[in-house]
Design an enzyme around this catalytic site. Structure first.
Site, short mmCIF file in Angstrom:
data_model
loop_
_atom_site.label_atom_id
_atom_site.label_comp_id
_atom_site.label_asym_id
_atom_site.label_seq_id
_atom_site.Cartn_x
_atom_site.Cartn_y
_atom_site.Cartn_z
N HIS A 1 19.89 51.29 11.61
CA HIS A 1 20.25 50.45 10.61
C HIS A 1 21.62 49.74 11.12
CE1 HIS A 1 18.19 53.42 7.53
NE2 HIS A 1 18.48 54.17 8.64
N CYS B 1 16.36 50.19 3.86
CA CYS B 1 15.65 51.02 4.75
C CYS B 1 14.20 51.40 4.34
CB CYS B 1 16.14 51.95 5.15
SG CYS B 1 17.84 52.60 4.32
N HIS C 1 16.61 46.63 10.90
CA HIS C 1 16.22 47.95 11.33
C HIS C 1 15.66 47.65 12.74
CE1 HIS C 1 16.37 48.43 6.90
NE2 HIS C 1 17.32 49.73 7.42
N ARG D 1 23.74 48.60 -6.69
CA ARG D 1 24.36 50.16 -6.69
C ARG D 1 24.99 50.05 -7.85
NH1 ARG D 1 26.04 50.72 -0.50
NH2 ARG D 1 23.99 50.25 0.61
N ASP E 1 20.75 42.94 6.46
CA ASP E 1 20.41 44.19 7.24
C ASP E 1 19.58 43.90 8.26
OD1 ASP E 1 20.24 46.98 7.15
OD2 ASP E 1 19.70 46.99 5.01
N GLN F 1 22.79 42.39 1.66
CA GLN F 1 23.05 43.03 2.98
C GLN F 1 22.25 42.22 3.98
OE1 GLN F 1 21.85 47.27 2.34
NE2 GLN F 1 23.95 47.74 2.80
N LYS G 1 27.64 56.96 11.90
CA LYS G 1 27.76 55.51 11.82
C LYS G 1 29.01 55.04 12.74
CE LYS G 1 29.41 55.40 7.18
NZ LYS G 1 29.67 54.68 6.02
#
Length: 634
Positions: free
Chosen positions: A508, A332, A383, A361, A381, A379, A462
């Site tokens: 997200h 993000c 946005h 991570r 991902d 990911q 979420k």
RNA sequence: GCUACUGUAGCUCAGCCGGUAGAGCAGCUGAUUCGUAAUCAGCAGGUCAGCAGUUCAAGUCUGCUCAGUAGCUCCA
């Protein structure tokens, strides 16, 4: 007299104080002794619960959830009783029924190991044979404290009850008494087929700051055949373990040199790239643009985003020219910076920016699990920046996108709404508004969901999408997170119709979740036998002898020309050997070719799907296969 | 990270009470040219996860480290 309406609708009369079990036994021989619990007015009750008002009674057996609960709960008491007999010094914690069996937590030194299980299991079988009646009784708090004077964990549990002034429900079977709300079986005899499956550690109250107890897991069934069926199912599940298949099919490797950092092998890379090609197609259609942001970014950025305060423990850090940097654990902040590289107008919104972002991570070593839980993953991902008015529509759009993608693979899934956690940023009003927006979208789509209180991300609530895998486990994959914090922290703006600056809202979201985990689930879901469009090798050519090699080469070129992934097995091996190997590699099609095929310009198709087999012209086979691949058929 | 367990050839595994490593498959070489799940023969493969220690002697016993497995905690 009390009127009791039975499951079939008929009404009978019983004396007040008659127990559900007595009702059960009056209905037919054997019922009360069977592995069963009762339900009164649809609520699970202990079988000996006395009837006090008119009610509807149904008796449930092992086959339904309440029956299983009672059966496994009694099994856990039998386990505890066996431990009490063999290890009198053990301290008892709790022992509930769980989804697939039961467990009991003990405090013993040394902790139980797998070797201890056989002895305990023997003792349990004795208790079952003794057919001990199970008796429920009530005491007050002081009496309970006396009974459990040597049991510190029970005492701790009792303190809550004592404060509330409740009478305490206890169960006794022979020499064993436990603090328990029930329900239970009438006696220990129905637990005929039992097995203790593992001895592990587990924290008291599930809190990693508290003592680690010794937990024994077990399964139990009324019949030996049911136990065997369960154990067979576990064996089958093992065969489709993605770690085993990943190695056998040469999809990926996890090596000691990089714990939690998966290596993708050529076959796995084909699978991954097919997934990404599909992903890009779908996202283009849904009007997303694609960006890419750096893996390493200055610590200042992470301070600003809040990750440094809320996520530092999971982040890898380094230093560049004396400045602290961190490897991104989420995409993000990079996405925020991309948004800020330009001025934005309300005309551009909603602005959907996707990124296949590689994040790292630091997960605890014990949490790692094949591709399902790794330390570096991609990911899928995106946005979405939008006005507040657009929020609901955008959430619904993502839900539809996720549904479309999951359906392609034939996955079932369920949705959870996770709300504000203790450790969070932003005002309660923002959280409230965001949570309501997620709920509203789900309601408008008419989709069921469950609520998971306090499990949201630190920046927003979420919706989590959990895939159900081949053996019934669920894995969190997709997630939609509504975030008012990042736009604030990064001072994001757009120019509205009124010419003034406004703050956009942001979503997200991921669909696959992580490509790695999704691949792991796909492997287990299909047991390695992927649909043709995903199969690393789609067609294997099997010439019978060397005389047919030239024809195989010719067919190979024809298939390759239309984009089919094909291999020709030209090794000096017998046809049976080649077929066996292609079968083990789970290749969708084998084309066998000998004198007959060469002469007729055909191929003998051995297909994973029955209907595609038989002798065919090369053209027919090609056309059908290309159609199957381009339609991404299952 | 915590509890318990495991680590021998690319894979699956044998190796007893401590006496210096073995099989099948895979690989390589040769023979064989075959009709829907394993043709035959030969060859080559190992710092027994790593590091210390005990011992005349360690794959085997002890300790530590690393990695993995089942759970717990955490999570895409």
């Amino acid at each position: 007299m009390i009127n009791v309406t039975l499951k079939d609708g008929s009404v009978r009369q019983y004396e007040p104080g008659t127990s559900v079990a007595q009702v059960a036994s009056s209905l037919g021989a054997g019922l009360a002794k069977a592995a069963c619990a009762g339900r009164v007015d649809g609520v699970a009750v202990d079988l000996r619960t006395p009837l006090e008002v008119d009610c509807a009674v149904e008796i449930c057996t092992f086959g339904d959830p309440d029956g299983r609960h009672a059966f496994w709960h009694t099994s856990s008491h039998i386990l505890a009783q066996a431990v009490l007999r063999l290890y009198p010094q053990a301290k008892f914690a709790i022992g509930p029924a769980v989804e697939n069996g039961f467990y009991y937590d003990f405090d013993v030194t040394p902790a139980f190991t797998a070797e201890d299980l056989a002895g305990i299991e023997e003792e349990m079988k004795k208790i079952v044979k003794e057919a001990l009646p199970i008796e429920r009784f009530f005491v007050n708090a002081a009496e309970a404290m006396e009974i459990f004077k040597d049991q510190p964990y029970k005492q701790e549990l009792l303190q809550k009850h004592a404060a509330a002034g409740q009478r305490i429900s206890l169960y006794r079977q022979g020499d064993f008494v436990d603090l328990c709300a029930g329900p239970h079986l009438m006696d220990t005899s129905p637990v005929r087929a039992l097995k203790l499956t593992s001895a592990t550690g587990a924290y008291w109250h599930g809190d990693s700051n508290l003592a680690m107890l010794s937990r024994i897991y077990g399964v139990a069934y009324p019949k030996q055949s049911e136990l065997e069926a369960y154990l067979t199912m576990l064996e089958e599940a093992k065969k489709r373990d993605h770690r085993k298949l990943g190695r056998e099919l040469q999809l990926f490797a996890l090596l000691e040199e990089g714990p939690g950092f998966p290596f993708f092998l050529p076959n796995g890379m084909i699978l991954k790239n097919e997934l990404l090609t599909y992903w890009r197609e779908v996202h283009k259609k849904a009007e997303y643009s694609e960006i890419s942001t750096p893996i390493l970014l200055n610590q200042q950025l992470w301070l600003r985003s809040g990750h440094w305060d809320h996520y530092k423990n999971n982040m890898y850090t380094t230093e560049i020219d004396g400045e602290p940097f961190a490897v991104k654990p989420m995409n993000c902040p990079g996405g925020m910076l991309v948004y800020k590289t330009q001025m934005h107008s309300y005309r551009e919104l909603p602005l959907r920016m996707a990124e296949l972002g590689l994040v790292h991570r630091h997960e605890l070593s014990g949490a790692l699990h094949g591709l399902m839980r790794v330390r570096a993953f991609t990911q899928d991902d995106a946005h979405i920046f939008m006005t507040r008015e657009q929020i609901i529509d955008e959430i619904m759009g993502v839900c539809r996108l996720i549904d479309e993608v999951y359906s392609l693979f034939g996955f079932q899934y369920n949705v959870e709404l996770s709300t504000m956690p203790g450790d969070h940023m932003g005002s309660d009003e923002d959280w409230e508004m965001a949570t309501e927006a997620l709920k509203k979208a789900m309601e408008m789509l008419d989709r069921p969901y469950t609520v998971n209180e306090g499990d949201g991300a630190f920046y927003g609530p979420k919706l989590d999408f959990h895939l159900v895998d081949a053996i019934g486990r669920t894995w969190q994959c997709g997630t939609i997170q509504l975030d008012f914090q990042m736009p604030e922290r990064f001072d994001l703006e757009y120019t509205g119709e009124d010419g003034a600056k406004h703050r956009p809202a942001m979503i997200h979201r991921v669909v696959y979740g992580s490509i790695e985990r999704f691949i792991g689930i796909l492997i287990e879901h299909f047991a390695g036998a992927f649909p043709t469009w995903l199969a690393p090798v789609q067609v294997m050519l099997v010439p019978i002898s060397e005389a047919h090699h030239a024809y195989a080469e010719e067919v190979k070129q024809q298939l390759e020309a239309v984009g089919i992934r094909v291999e020709a097995d030209l090794r000096n091996e017998k046809m049976n050997y080649k077929i066996r190997e292609a079968q083990l590699r789970k290749i969708p099609y084998m084309l066998v070719m000998g004198d007959k095929e060469v002469l007729e310009k055909t191929v003998a198709v051995r297909a994973r799907k029955e209907e595609r087999g038989g002798v065919k012209s090369v053209e027919d086979f090609m056309a059908a296969t290309v159609e199957e691949i381009t339609s991404r058929a299952l």
